[in-house]
Design a protein around this motif. Sequence first.
Motif, PDB file in Angstrom:
ATOM      1  N   GLN A   1       0.824  -1.201   0.000  1.00  0.00           N
ATOM      2  CA  GLN A   1       0.000   0.000   0.000  1.00  0.00           C
ATOM      3  C   GLN A   1       0.865   1.261   0.000  1.00  0.00           C
ATOM      4  OE1 GLN A   1      -2.524   0.142   3.398  1.00  0.00           O
ATOM      5  NE2 GLN A   1      -4.012   1.547   2.473  1.00  0.00           N
ATOM      6  N   ILE A   2       1.956   1.225   0.774  1.00  0.00           N
ATOM      7  CA  ILE A   2       2.857   2.380   0.839  1.00  0.00           C
ATOM      8  C   ILE A   2       3.536   2.598  -0.514  1.00  0.00           C
ATOM      9  CG2 ILE A   2       5.016   3.217   1.856  1.00  0.00           C
ATOM     10  CD1 ILE A   2       4.057   1.725   4.460  1.00  0.00           C
ATOM     11  N   VAL A   3       3.938   1.507  -1.126  1.00  0.00           N
ATOM     12  CA  VAL A   3       4.569   1.608  -2.442  1.00  0.00           C
ATOM     13  C   VAL A   3       3.594   2.240  -3.444  1.00  0.00           C
ATOM     14  CG1 VAL A   3       5.462   0.271  -4.389  1.00  0.00           C
ATOM     15  CG2 VAL A   3       6.137  -0.327  -2.059  1.00  0.00           C
ATOM     16  N   GLU A   4       2.352   1.789  -3.393  1.00  0.00           N
ATOM     17  CA  GLU A   4       1.351   2.305  -4.351  1.00  0.00           C
ATOM     18  C   GLU A   4       1.038   3.769  -4.123  1.00  0.00           C
ATOM     19  OE1 GLU A   4      -2.151  -0.174  -4.448  1.00  0.00           O
ATOM     20  OE2 GLU A   4      -0.966  -1.891  -5.156  1.00  0.00           O
ATOM     21  N   THR A   5       0.909   4.168  -2.851  1.00  0.00           N
ATOM     22  CA  THR A   5       0.482   5.548  -2.600  1.00  0.00           C
ATOM     23  C   THR A   5       1.631   6.556  -2.671  1.00  0.00           C
ATOM     24  OG1 THR A   5       0.695   5.147  -0.234  1.00  0.00           O
ATOM     25  CG2 THR A   5      -1.507   4.912  -1.177  1.00  0.00           C
ATOM     26  N   THR A   6       2.835   6.144  -2.317  1.00  0.00           N
ATOM     27  CA  THR A   6       3.933   7.127  -2.286  1.00  0.00           C
ATOM     28  C   THR A   6       4.949   6.912  -3.403  1.00  0.00           C
ATOM     29  OG1 THR A   6       5.394   5.773  -0.921  1.00  0.00           O
ATOM     30  CG2 THR A   6       3.786   7.160   0.247  1.00  0.00           C
ATOM     31  N   GLY A   7       4.907   5.774  -4.051  1.00  0.00           N
ATOM     32  CA  GLY A   7       5.927   5.473  -5.051  1.00  0.00           C
ATOM     33  C   GLY A   7       7.265   5.115  -4.437  1.00  0.00           C
ATOM     34  N   ALA A   8       7.273   4.837  -3.123  1.00  0.00           N
ATOM     35  CA  ALA A   8       8.533   4.487  -2.441  1.00  0.00           C
ATOM     36  C   ALA A   8       9.113   3.197  -3.020  1.00  0.00           C
ATOM     37  CB  ALA A   8       8.305   4.327  -0.943  1.00  0.00           C
ATOM     38  N   HIS A   9      10.425   3.111  -2.988  1.00  0.00           N
ATOM     39  CA  HIS A   9      11.135   1.972  -3.566  1.00  0.00           C
ATOM     40  C   HIS A   9      11.462   0.959  -2.464  1.00  0.00           C
ATOM     41  CE1 HIS A   9      13.833  -0.014  -6.429  1.00  0.00           C
ATOM     42  NE2 HIS A   9      14.593  -0.236  -5.373  1.00  0.00           N
ATOM     43  N   PRO A  10      11.057  -0.301  -2.616  1.00  0.00           N
ATOM     44  CA  PRO A  10      11.324  -1.287  -1.552  1.00  0.00           C
ATOM     45  C   PRO A  10      12.787  -1.738  -1.556  1.00  0.00           C
ATOM     46  CG  PRO A  10       9.556  -2.006  -3.072  1.00  0.00           C
ATOM     47  CD  PRO A  10      10.268  -0.858  -3.725  1.00  0.00           C
ATOM     48  N   VAL A  11      13.371  -1.782  -0.375  1.00  0.00           N
ATOM     49  CA  VAL A  11      14.726  -2.338  -0.215  1.00  0.00           C
ATOM     50  C   VAL A  11      14.636  -3.528   0.742  1.00  0.00           C
ATOM     51  CG1 VAL A  11      17.101  -1.923   0.509  1.00  0.00           C
ATOM     52  CG2 VAL A  11      15.804  -0.094  -0.603  1.00  0.00           C
TER      53      VAL A  11
END
Lengths: 312, 312
Positions: free
Chosen positions: B133-143
Amino acid sequence: MVTLEHIHQAHERIRPYVHQTPVLTSQAINRMVDADLHFKCENLQKVGAFKARGAMNAVLLLDDDTARRGVVTHSSGNHAQALAYAAKLRSIPCTIVMPNNAPAVKQDAVREYGAEVVLCEATLASRLATMEQIVETTGAHPVPPYNDERVIAGQGTLALELLEQVPSLEVVMAPIGGGGLMSGIATAVRGMRPDTRIIGAEPEIAADALESMHTGVLQPPANTFTIADGLRTGLGEITFAHLQAADVEILTASEEAIREATYRIMERLKVVIEPSAAVTLAVLLEHPGIVRGRTVGIVLCGGNIDIRRLAI
Amino acid sequence: MVTLEHIHQAHERIRPYVHQTPVLTSQAINRMVDADLHFKCENLQKVGAFKARGAMNAVLLLDDDTARRGVVTHSSGNHAQALAYAAKLRSIPCTIVMPNNAPAVKQDAVREYGAEVVLCEATLASRLATMEQIVETTGAHPVPPYNDERVIAGQGTLALELLEQVPSLEVVMAPIGGGGLMSGIATAVRGMRPDTRIIGAEPEIAADALESMHTGVLQPPANTFTIADGLRTGLGEITFAHLQAADVEILTASEEAIREATYRIMERLKVVIEPSAAVTLAVLLEHPGIVRGRTVGIVLCGGNIDIRRLAI
């Protein structure tokens, strides 16, 4: 009196047998006290304490005839292990006088280095009498824990390293018990960098060095049970003279601050220290701003604590 | 697959932001296992664990557009702090997903680096959904914490240092949890010194990596509560492939030996470690003679333990 030249010579002498200990920093601790702190890790020294330096220097200075008859001291602390370590390296006999209530683990620690343990009553009189008897019967040479110029010169060698490791140093801090560590450091630092501020740290409930410096008269040890157990001893005449000559400033910390500083150093620097090593940071925690904005060298004197009391 | 070249590049990239950690030795520990052990102290690394290397490498590899949107991971352990640290250095947003039963001290640790903590249910499904959900809403990159080539390459950099610090190295040992640390080390060591013996250490009651290597099929984590809490995770597909390619040998240790090894390292080396860092020595204590007479590099992976449980 010990001079800078003696300390340089001691450094050359002991260098092959002791570690050049690392200096660690923590941004989190720096933020707590608003200064740039550099921790000289003598807890990572041989035998886990700076004491290896002084004992090594004293043992190496003995002529062969004296050395052959061995060395002796009374101590159940880090100096006992340090002397046993130094004697082993020189392959000479070593006898450690300990009170008969000394923990088995401390007795075993010096036996591991091949030293002989002689137990006595737990009084200063009995220790001295027992040591005297050993000297008379074996001809062993006494190496005192701090009130000795050879020992002081050895301890001072860590300051030479620290000044090289942290060239921008403005303040130096170390704990004060018998005063051997600070006598060596202060002599080295005053000689190399006269303007450096030199702060000794003492438990508030065992502030005999502070009292000695203020009154100009050597005070007896406070005889209290500070958790900084390495600092329960009082100054000697020789160390007192060195602290006076180097104009060492002394500040104190409460037991609570010493406990808190012990935890913070272990949490942040990830090194094991004994509470005596945390009195310096405890002073800074209780006197906020005292070294604000300064580059400070702090000596972590030792790491001999019973870590098995930590439940894992 | 990560190559030696990737690891060299990672080393150049992260060098300004991580410590070259020291190597410590103890003659007493050497006598216990009849070998010459060299402990690489990643517990003295930034954030108290080797994880700073991998996270730093991953964050520095992001292009500016991606970096600007921030990074995210789910972890309540050392990787969380490492990613928060790396993101802070690059001045980009960082979100850490933690289970709502994560200790406040672990939440605070990442907040100290400026990261945002998002709590979720204490299930893997909830963690993944929350992160998605965080990736979808903020575009953050998972590490990810270990199953990632950038992370593996970063961890491998410590082996380059170790080989330089201990040129006569014959055996290298490190603990295995998710396998990111050992994947990096094994790749570096096989590339630089093909004949080196590479031993991974695992808790006996969480020996999923051993099982994976023996069966050739990736096994799920053991789901037990070993005191080596950093090693409760299982391998990922990428790390498993690296361990197979480098032909890593795996040995296990009992909980009792891990506890004993934890104490011995803290007693003798005077550094604070978490139990996960002691599984290697525990293996040697339980398999006497396995590296007899050899020069062995051992990675102390981290020092994040609650030291306040030590009564002072």
